[in-house]
Motif scaffolding. Sequence first.
Motif, PDB file in Angstrom:
ATOM      1  N   GLU A   1       0.844  -1.203   0.000  1.00  0.00           N
ATOM      2  CA  GLU A   1       0.000   0.000   0.000  1.00  0.00           C
ATOM      3  C   GLU A   1       0.879   1.253   0.000  1.00  0.00           C
ATOM      4  OE1 GLU A   1      -3.457   0.347   0.507  1.00  0.00           O
ATOM      5  OE2 GLU A   1      -4.092  -1.714   0.936  1.00  0.00           O
ATOM      6  N   ASP A   2       1.976   1.166   0.754  1.00  0.00           N
ATOM      7  CA  ASP A   2       2.864   2.319   0.846  1.00  0.00           C
ATOM      8  C   ASP A   2       3.543   2.594  -0.496  1.00  0.00           C
ATOM      9  OD1 ASP A   2       4.160   4.317   2.727  1.00  0.00           O
ATOM     10  OD2 ASP A   2       5.932   3.353   1.844  1.00  0.00           O
ATOM     11  N   ASP A   3       3.878   1.532  -1.226  1.00  0.00           N
ATOM     12  CA  ASP A   3       4.458   1.718  -2.569  1.00  0.00           C
ATOM     13  C   ASP A   3       3.462   2.437  -3.482  1.00  0.00           C
ATOM     14  OD1 ASP A   3       6.769   0.333  -1.868  1.00  0.00           O
ATOM     15  OD2 ASP A   3       5.996  -1.601  -2.601  1.00  0.00           O
ATOM     16  N   VAL A   4       2.201   1.999  -3.406  1.00  0.00           N
ATOM     17  CA  VAL A   4       1.164   2.610  -4.244  1.00  0.00           C
ATOM     18  C   VAL A   4       0.999   4.075  -3.878  1.00  0.00           C
ATOM     19  CG1 VAL A   4      -1.304   2.586  -4.815  1.00  0.00           C
ATOM     20  CG2 VAL A   4      -0.043   0.424  -4.621  1.00  0.00           C
ATOM     21  N   ASP A   5       1.002   4.356  -2.578  1.00  0.00           N
ATOM     22  CA  ASP A   5       0.854   5.740  -2.125  1.00  0.00           C
ATOM     23  C   ASP A   5       2.027   6.591  -2.606  1.00  0.00           C
ATOM     24  OD1 ASP A   5      -0.764   7.583  -0.355  1.00  0.00           O
ATOM     25  OD2 ASP A   5       1.208   7.806   0.579  1.00  0.00           O
ATOM     26  N   ARG A   6       3.190   5.992  -2.622  1.00  0.00           N
ATOM     27  CA  ARG A   6       4.355   6.752  -3.091  1.00  0.00           C
ATOM     28  C   ARG A   6       4.191   7.129  -4.565  1.00  0.00           C
ATOM     29  NH1 ARG A   6      10.828   5.432  -3.088  1.00  0.00           N
ATOM     30  NH2 ARG A   6      11.345   7.432  -4.066  1.00  0.00           N
ATOM     31  N   VAL A   7       3.820   6.159  -5.388  1.00  0.00           N
ATOM     32  CA  VAL A   7       3.733   6.419  -6.828  1.00  0.00           C
ATOM     33  C   VAL A   7       2.546   7.331  -7.157  1.00  0.00           C
ATOM     34  CG1 VAL A   7       3.311   5.352  -9.086  1.00  0.00           C
ATOM     35  CG2 VAL A   7       4.904   4.287  -7.474  1.00  0.00           C
ATOM     36  N   LEU A   8       1.404   7.073  -6.533  1.00  0.00           N
ATOM     37  CA  LEU A   8       0.187   7.788  -6.935  1.00  0.00           C
ATOM     38  C   LEU A   8      -0.062   9.051  -6.131  1.00  0.00           C
ATOM     39  CD1 LEU A   8      -2.345   4.890  -7.655  1.00  0.00           C
ATOM     40  CD2 LEU A   8      -0.864   6.116  -9.250  1.00  0.00           C
ATOM     41  N   TRP A   9       0.678   9.275  -5.047  1.00  0.00           N
ATOM     42  CA  TRP A   9       0.463  10.504  -4.296  1.00  0.00           C
ATOM     43  C   TRP A   9       1.769  11.235  -3.971  1.00  0.00           C
ATOM     44  CZ3 TRP A   9      -3.756  13.384  -3.498  1.00  0.00           C
ATOM     45  CH2 TRP A   9      -3.621  14.466  -2.625  1.00  0.00           C
ATOM     46  N   ARG A  10       2.663  10.581  -3.233  1.00  0.00           N
ATOM     47  CA  ARG A  10       3.837  11.326  -2.747  1.00  0.00           C
ATOM     48  C   ARG A  10       4.761  11.754  -3.882  1.00  0.00           C
ATOM     49  NH1 ARG A  10       4.054   6.597   1.039  1.00  0.00           N
ATOM     50  NH2 ARG A  10       6.313   6.625   0.809  1.00  0.00           N
ATOM     51  N   ASN A  11       4.910  10.940  -4.914  1.00  0.00           N
ATOM     52  CA  ASN A  11       5.793  11.358  -6.022  1.00  0.00           C
ATOM     53  C   ASN A  11       5.294  12.623  -6.715  1.00  0.00           C
ATOM     54  OD1 ASN A  11       7.684   9.401  -5.547  1.00  0.00           O
ATOM     55  ND2 ASN A  11       7.255   8.190  -7.382  1.00  0.00           N
ATOM     56  N   PRO A  12       4.041  12.680  -7.147  1.00  0.00           N
ATOM     57  CA  PRO A  12       3.596  13.942  -7.765  1.00  0.00           C
ATOM     58  C   PRO A  12       3.643  15.124  -6.810  1.00  0.00           C
ATOM     59  CG  PRO A  12       1.792  12.309  -7.706  1.00  0.00           C
ATOM     60  CD  PRO A  12       3.043  11.596  -7.331  1.00  0.00           C
ATOM     61  N   VAL A  13       3.372  14.878  -5.516  1.00  0.00           N
ATOM     62  CA  VAL A  13       3.465  15.979  -4.545  1.00  0.00           C
ATOM     63  C   VAL A  13       4.912  16.483  -4.483  1.00  0.00           C
ATOM     64  CG1 VAL A  13       3.335  16.556  -2.080  1.00  0.00           C
ATOM     65  CG2 VAL A  13       1.467  15.292  -3.177  1.00  0.00           C
ATOM     66  N   GLU A  14       5.858  15.534  -4.520  1.00  0.00           N
ATOM     67  CA  GLU A  14       7.265  15.935  -4.455  1.00  0.00           C
ATOM     68  C   GLU A  14       7.679  16.705  -5.716  1.00  0.00           C
ATOM     69  OE1 GLU A  14       9.978  12.679  -3.759  1.00  0.00           O
ATOM     70  OE2 GLU A  14      11.727  13.924  -4.250  1.00  0.00           O
ATOM     71  N   PHE A  15       7.255  16.203  -6.870  1.00  0.00           N
ATOM     72  CA  PHE A  15       7.670  16.855  -8.116  1.00  0.00           C
ATOM     73  C   PHE A  15       7.073  18.260  -8.228  1.00  0.00           C
ATOM     74  CE2 PHE A  15       7.119  18.039 -12.559  1.00  0.00           C
ATOM     75  CZ  PHE A  15       8.457  18.074 -12.924  1.00  0.00           C
ATOM     76  N   TYR A  16       5.763  18.361  -8.146  1.00  0.00           N
ATOM     77  CA  TYR A  16       5.132  19.679  -8.328  1.00  0.00           C
ATOM     78  C   TYR A  16       5.327  20.567  -7.097  1.00  0.00           C
ATOM     79  CZ  TYR A  16       2.980  18.049 -12.634  1.00  0.00           C
ATOM     80  OH  TYR A  16       2.763  17.587 -13.909  1.00  0.00           O
ATOM     81  N   GLY A  17       5.616  19.964  -5.946  1.00  0.00           N
ATOM     82  CA  GLY A  17       5.911  20.755  -4.750  1.00  0.00           C
ATOM     83  C   GLY A  17       7.121  21.651  -4.958  1.00  0.00           C
ATOM     84  N   GLN A  18       7.966  21.295  -5.917  1.00  0.00           N
ATOM     85  CA  GLN A  18       9.139  22.126  -6.210  1.00  0.00           C
ATOM     86  C   GLN A  18       8.749  23.513  -6.715  1.00  0.00           C
ATOM     87  OE1 GLN A  18      12.697  19.680  -7.807  1.00  0.00           O
ATOM     88  NE2 GLN A  18      10.914  18.699  -8.702  1.00  0.00           N
ATOM     89  N   SER A  19       7.506  23.686  -7.101  1.00  0.00           N
ATOM     90  CA  SER A  19       7.036  25.006  -7.518  1.00  0.00           C
ATOM     91  C   SER A  19       6.900  25.947  -6.323  1.00  0.00           C
ATOM     92  CB  SER A  19       5.667  24.889  -8.211  1.00  0.00           C
ATOM     93  OG  SER A  19       4.692  24.467  -7.260  1.00  0.00           O
ATOM     94  N   GLY A  20       6.802  25.382  -5.111  1.00  0.00           N
ATOM     95  CA  GLY A  20       6.520  26.198  -3.935  1.00  0.00           C
ATOM     96  C   GLY A  20       5.069  26.659  -3.880  1.00  0.00           C
TER      97      GLY A  20
END
Lengths: 283, 173
Positions: free
Chosen positions: A240-259
């Motif tokens: 479940e944690d792997d899925v959460d990483r790919v489908l939630w935390r990864n996009p949050v990390e990438f677009y979070g770089q916008s501030g």
Amino acid sequence: MRIFDPHIHMTSRTTDDYGRMAAAGVRAVVEPAFWLGQPRTNPGSFTDYFDSLVGWEPFRAAQFGIRHFATIALNPKEANDPRCRPVLELIPRYLDKDSVVAVGEIGYDAMTPEEDEAFSVQLALAVEYELPALVHTPHRDKAQGVKRTLDVVRESGISSGRVVVDHLNEVTVGEVHDTGCWMGFSIYPDTKMSPPRMVEILRAHGLERVLVNSAADWGKSDPLLTRRTGEAMLEAGFSEDDVDRVLWRNPVEFYGQSGRLDLSETADTGPLFEGSSILRGGS
Amino acid sequence: MEQNAWLTDAVARVGDSPRAIVRLFAAAGRHYRPAEEARIRLLHALPAEAVPYWIDDLYRHGDSNEKLAVLRALPDLPLDVEAVPLLHDALRTNDTRLIGAALGPYARHLDQHAWRHAVLKCVFVGVPLEEVDNLDQRADRELAVMVSALRAEREAAGRRLPADAYRLLERIP
Ligand SMILES: [Zn+2]
């Protein structure tokens, strides 16, 4: 399962789709500016479109508890039309908007000199406005297109960790992986990439710097294929944690770089969001 | 920079050079919360003669939150009727926040026909009528007829108007 679709063209989808997406766990989306099927003939067509990406569309999404962000750019296909190119002068003002979290979709369609220029000018804008970049890769001659894309990204001076190269497949993933750029995969009903193939790619290349999107638009596509990919991952033994990483935390990390990725009104955003919130200091 | 210091500096820059408001207004929420408070302060920092031009420019180039800040600032800015076209624009949308914000005190400049249709639209899309400034003083017989006709349609379909619309009908003499 909480889902952040990092690439979906909601303008082309119905309000019923928002309802189905919310029920499936989608809580945030990024809508990249792209082509609409019918070629545009003047810059005003773009501004009305961009206005809806930062106006009406976020309002519509909010009715279903979905946070809507956008990326803004002149797409490569229409960069070839001299009647559309003046829109490049209108884009900077949109890049200051709170809900604009990247420059995109930029990149190549038919690899013309006009596309070269629009691509590099807009990568420079990403640097100037401190935004990540969403790079589309061509559907024809993809392998060559990806090579040339990576060359242009390198020359632009943008940090590779702030670039996602999208619409990848088994043939093109390796090369992008080695550059440090993020890898985007568009899951489609028939072509490009399917949930089982996506699972194999995750097995081979890992979960780091991977973004999975539906890229749903006016073509044959399905906004729930992000969810189907999560389910396929679980069936294949990912946690479940792997899925959460790919489908939630990864996009949050990438677009979070916008501030600018304000997810404060989204339910259960979890602890990882805190670090990439808005209100960065400075200036 | 701490947020009050950011705003003080931003206000000074807009006072010196109105054009500086373009980027400061858009980015305000990334430096100051609540963003709308900062945006309204920036609008008040404009020299009076520059206000009509810039409120039009900022509204037309704004995202929904920027448009809302402009609409909410209108009653207290040095303006005559110059911003009425912005109200018409907001009232053409289906964004309930923009519709409500267009019916604040500055809506005294809307003619009675446009104002009645705006109130009827509030009832139709569900904007709370408490957002309409000066409602009881301005509501007239013709508005009552329009709202009653909508009520008849809704009730024929087995639906109801929002509760505040029934209360409004009771209040109109
Ligand atoms: Zn796309």
